[in-house]
Write a protein that holds these residues in place. Sequence first.
Motif, mmCIF file in Angstrom:
data_model
loop_
_atom_site.group_PDB
_atom_site.id
_atom_site.type_symbol
_atom_site.label_atom_id
_atom_site.label_comp_id
_atom_site.label_asym_id
_atom_site.label_seq_id
_atom_site.Cartn_x
_atom_site.Cartn_y
_atom_site.Cartn_z
ATOM 1 N N PHE A 32 -2.351 5.065 6.174
ATOM 2 C CA PHE A 32 -1.711 3.947 5.501
ATOM 3 C C PHE A 32 -0.434 3.598 6.259
ATOM 4 C CE2 PHE A 32 -4.247 6.163 2.402
ATOM 5 C CZ PHE A 32 -4.919 5.133 1.763
ATOM 6 N N THR A 33 -0.279 2.332 6.623
ATOM 7 C CA THR A 33 0.859 1.903 7.417
ATOM 8 C C THR A 33 2.161 1.901 6.632
ATOM 9 O OG1 THR A 33 -0.622 0.519 8.703
ATOM 10 C CG2 THR A 33 1.724 0.078 8.928
ATOM 11 N N TYR A 34 2.165 1.361 5.416
ATOM 12 C CA TYR A 34 3.409 1.177 4.678
ATOM 13 C C TYR A 34 3.529 2.034 3.420
ATOM 14 C CZ TYR A 34 3.672 -2.832 7.738
ATOM 15 O OH TYR A 34 3.692 -3.631 8.833
ATOM 16 N N ALA A 35 2.499 2.060 2.601
ATOM 17 C CA ALA A 35 2.598 2.754 1.312
ATOM 18 C C ALA A 35 1.210 2.959 0.726
ATOM 19 C CB ALA A 35 3.439 1.940 0.342
ATOM 20 N N THR A 37 -0.681 2.409 -2.860
ATOM 21 C CA THR A 37 -0.588 1.786 -4.170
ATOM 22 C C THR A 37 -1.863 2.114 -4.926
ATOM 23 O OG1 THR A 37 0.706 -0.020 -3.245
ATOM 24 C CG2 THR A 37 -0.300 -0.400 -5.392
#
Length: 61
Positions: A32-35, A37
């Motif tokens: 996962f690049t950012y987060a 969810t």
Amino acid sequence: MILGSTPPKLTYPIPPSGYWEEHYPGEERPAFTYAITVAVTTTPTGATAPATGAVCNFIFK
């Protein structure tokens, strides 16, 4: 992410009386690049919550 508008990267359907468990050994884990969810909805790309609650456990490292 906008629930119901943004396509999910991973989707795991869980039957009403079932469960999902998967272990990713070594480098096979999804990236996962950012987060991360998490949402519980009635359809994979929907925005409607199920009629009953969900119990979830997540471990992230």
